[in-house]
Design an enzyme around this catalytic site. Structure first.
Site, PDB file in Angstrom:
ATOM      1  N   GLY A  76     -97.099  14.879 -32.762  1.00  0.00           N
ATOM      2  CA  GLY A  76     -95.718  14.482 -32.414  1.00  0.00           C
ATOM      3  C   GLY A  76     -94.751  15.118 -33.385  1.00  0.00           C
ATOM      4  N   CYS A 103    -103.254  15.067 -35.600  1.00  0.00           N
ATOM      5  CA  CYS A 103    -102.089  15.510 -36.515  1.00  0.00           C
ATOM      6  C   CYS A 103    -101.282  14.217 -36.601  1.00  0.00           C
ATOM      7  CB  CYS A 103    -101.350  16.470 -35.636  1.00  0.00           C
ATOM      8  SG  CYS A 103    -100.019  17.269 -36.549  1.00  0.00           S
ATOM      9  N   TYR A 104     -99.999  14.135 -35.932  1.00  0.00           N
ATOM     10  CA  TYR A 104     -99.364  12.983 -36.132  1.00  0.00           C
ATOM     11  C   TYR A 104    -100.381  11.616 -35.908  1.00  0.00           C
ATOM     12  CZ  TYR A 104     -95.526   9.378 -35.595  1.00  0.00           C
ATOM     13  OH  TYR A 104     -94.795   8.141 -35.465  1.00  0.00           O
ATOM     14  N   HIS A 217    -105.194  20.729 -34.879  1.00  0.00           N
ATOM     15  CA  HIS A 217    -105.168  20.657 -33.307  1.00  0.00           C
ATOM     16  C   HIS A 217    -106.435  21.100 -32.847  1.00  0.00           C
ATOM     17  CE1 HIS A 217    -101.179  19.308 -33.038  1.00  0.00           C
ATOM     18  NE2 HIS A 217    -100.634  19.836 -34.238  1.00  0.00           N
ATOM     19  N   GLU A 219    -107.351  20.875 -29.913  1.00  0.00           N
ATOM     20  CA  GLU A 219    -107.011  21.246 -28.102  1.00  0.00           C
ATOM     21  C   GLU A 219    -106.399  22.716 -28.220  1.00  0.00           C
ATOM     22  OE1 GLU A 219    -105.116  19.527 -30.259  1.00  0.00           O
ATOM     23  OE2 GLU A 219    -103.053  19.617 -29.923  1.00  0.00           O
ATOM     24  N   ASP A 275    -100.481  25.103  -4.319  1.00  0.00           N
ATOM     25  CA  ASP A 275    -100.609  23.599  -4.267  1.00  0.00           C
ATOM     26  C   ASP A 275    -100.472  23.087  -2.756  1.00  0.00           C
ATOM     27  OD1 ASP A 275    -100.414  24.176  -7.014  1.00  0.00           O
ATOM     28  OD2 ASP A 275     -98.425  23.372  -7.155  1.00  0.00           O
ATOM     29  N   LYS A 414    -103.056  22.370 -12.761  1.00  0.00           N
ATOM     30  CA  LYS A 414    -103.338  23.306 -12.021  1.00  0.00           C
ATOM     31  C   LYS A 414    -104.338  24.064 -11.768  1.00  0.00           C
ATOM     32  CE  LYS A 414    -100.192  26.384  -9.751  1.00  0.00           C
ATOM     33  NZ  LYS A 414     -98.940  26.149  -9.014  1.00  0.00           N
TER      34      LYS A 414
END
Ligand code: XMP
Length: 558
Positions: A76, A103-104, A217, A219, A275, A414
């Site tokens: 964040g 992180c945060y 991070h 991710e 979609d 997605k």
């Protein structure tokens, strides 16, 4: 004609699985305001574990109600020292659920449990060397990335020194950092398993309580071993099985749709996009001929799109399809309109009214199938998101509409929708298609939308997409398309002076359309796009390339 029934519009609740769906072990990603929360949730899903994003204001009791198998605190933008910085209900640490702070999230966890967080030197941004301390780690694996260790070796000089430094240096790997605060003392019970130049406690672990914190991070793709670290946490530490697979999703969705719709009829608006196509195919598997699809051809579609959609759904999917050819009505409604928001509203409203008219023939339909995705659900739940454009898709529902919604994709990202579509046998030209705005080419023409201007931008759009595909860059470009500007410039073609409109080429890289950057297309590709457009598209005498990042310029021009 209004919709032919009176059932109340009843969207499903945002945070619970679809009715009838099997509950999977769930990882809750607590959102502390980072752009990374969605990415973390997606990476968890890539490890075949179901994840959901929850606000940091959720109480520990609310989190416990979802029986999470693990909790991840996202990063964040705040500092834990700032008054009003987002926090978490401290009872979350008493739930007995494993926690990973990123992180945060790591700083918050350390601060809440009695550790120390300080402003670190200059902060660390971008690639950073993470040095393992040698203390046994459950989270970090053997160093996969030789890059950082290689840097140390380069500095060490000649080959003899290299052997020595290889023996002496503790293993280090390259990770992605973005922080100014850092954990300087871990809380009691934690050990430090890795550090960096500016983060003395960059990775902290308490295997007894199963609490972990990483300053980097994991991710992001720039942390090469990040996915492996997340998987070690999910599978190794938390013992969660890999059961979030697209074939399970399909089986469970089909059961859920059957349970919801029963023997009633449903309709689905097809937009030409991925979609609505996947939502329709999934629903058709569940309720067969109880489904009717409506395709409103606005005249603002890309080249060949109308035929492709009708052909795919009628012929290969065997779905009953109503094809409404309505281009003239759209052009009439758009005559003289130049303001982007006005265009969007007119197109959205017209679309719904024509859809209603077509659907009016299906007098006993009680359900409306929509391709709402998980990011739409998250975003519409965010009270702080500023409205930039009124998005129109098949979900641009009027308030007076009275259907019960079937939303089989509302828990999917997605890329998962594409995987489901492929598994259902939809052709690649539908499943892999670029995102395309609901108002279609209408918002890729700056100025008035006329049949001629649509023809121009459509012809240029096909060239841009064909050339990018021919260069083998489809996988790297998120969207690549043409925009027609309403300015003119002087040019010369043959011996003739021209005074005509330019085509703007826009190509972006992105993971989720939330952040995007202009694609660094090779110059020879740009050249072939440019020369084909001016040679093949009448009325265009210049081609320019848009180099705006989405940090200030949206992907679409309107
Ligand atoms: P922007 O232009 O906001 O676009 O950077 C972000 C992504 O959304 C797509 N887009 C739309 N999709 N209805 C849609 O279904 C819309 O009205 C709409 N407008 C933009 C855009 O193509 C990009 O992928």
């Amino acid at each position: 004609m209004p919709f032919p029934n009176s059932a109340q519009l009843r969207p499903m609740s945002t945070h619970s699985p679809a009715a009838g769906a099997v509950a999977h072990p769930t990882v809750l990603v607590v959102d502390f305001g980072a752009q990374y929360a969605q990415l973390i949730a997606r990476r968890v899903r890539e490890a075949q574990v179901y994840s959901e994003i929850v606000p940091h204001t959720a109480t520990a009791a609310e989190l416990a109600q979802r029986s999470p198998a693990a909790i991840i605190f996202s990063g964040g933008p705040a500092s834990v020292h700032v008054e009003g910085a987002p926090g978490i209900d401290p009872d979350v640490y008493e739930l007995g659920v494993p926690i990973l702070g990123i992180c945060y999230g790591s700083q918050l966890l350390a601060r809440d449990l009695g550790g120390r967080v300080d402003r670190s030197g200059r902060g660390e941004y971008g690639r950073t060397s993470l040095r393992h301390t040698g203390v046994r780690s459950q989270l970090l694996g053997p160093v996969a990335d030789e890059h950082a260790a290689g840097d140390a070796r380069d500095r060490a000089g000649d080959e003899r020194d290299e052997a020595a430094s290889r023996r002496a240096a503790p293993p280090a790997e390259s990770v992605w950092m973005s922080h100014f605060d850092a954990v300087t003392e871990p809380p009691a019970g934690f050990t430090v398993t890795a550090s960096t130049a500016d983060s003395p406690a960059a990775v902290i672990e308490d295997p007894h309580r199963r609490f972990y914190g990483v300053q980097h991070h994991p991710e992001v793709a720039h942390t090469p071993s990040g996915q492996a670290q997340l998987e070690r946490f999910l599978h190794g530490i938390c013992g969660i099985n890999s059961e979030w697979t697209m074939s399970n999703v399909i089986t469970e969705s089909i059961e859920a749709i059957r349970a919801q719709v029963g023997s009633a009829r449903a309709i689905c608006g097809l937009s030409g996009g991925v979609d609505s196509a996947v939502a329709a195919a999934l629903t058709q598997r569940a309720i067969g001929s109880q489904l009717t699809c409506v395709f409103v051809d606005t005249g603002l579609m890309r080249a060949g799109e109308g035929e492709q959609v009708t052909d795919t759904f009628r012929r290969t999917q065997g779905i009953e399809l109503i094809h409404e050819r309505a281009a003239d009505e759209f052009f009439e409604a758009l005559a003289g309109v130049t303001d982007p928001e006005d265009k969007r509203k007119i197109i959205g409203e017209k679309f719904v009214r024509i859809f209603e008219r077509a659907a009016g023939g299906i007098t006993d339909a009680r359900f409306l199938v929509q391709g709402t995705l998980y990011p739409d659900v998250i975003e519409s739940g965010s009270p702080t998101a500023a409205k930039i454009k009124s998005h129109h898709n098949v979900g641009g529902l009027p308030e007076d509409m009275t259907f019960e919604l079937v939303e089989p994709l509302r828990h999917l990202f997605k890329d998962e929708v594409r995987a489901v579509g492929a598994e259902l046998g939809l052709p690649p030209e539908i499943v892999q298609r670029q995102p395309f705005p609901g108002p279609g080419l209408g918002v890729r023409i700056v100025g008035e939308v006329t049949p001629e201007s649509v023809e121009t931008v459509r012809a240029a759009d096909v060239i841009v997409r064909d050339e990018i595909a021919a260069a083998g860059l489809d996988g790297e470009v998120w969207q690549g398309f043409a925009v027609l500007a309403d300015i003119r410039s002087v040019g010369v073609m043959g011996d003739e002076r021209t005074y005509a409109r330019p085509i703007i080429v826009r190509a972006v890289t992105s993971e989720d359309a939330m952040t995007a950057d202009w694609a660094r297309l090779p110059h020879d590709l740009l050249e072939s796009i440019s020369s084909r457009i001016v040679n093949e598209v009448p009325g265009v005498n210049r081609v320019v390339y848009d180099i705006s990042s989405r940090s200030f310029g949206t992907i679409e021009w309107e």
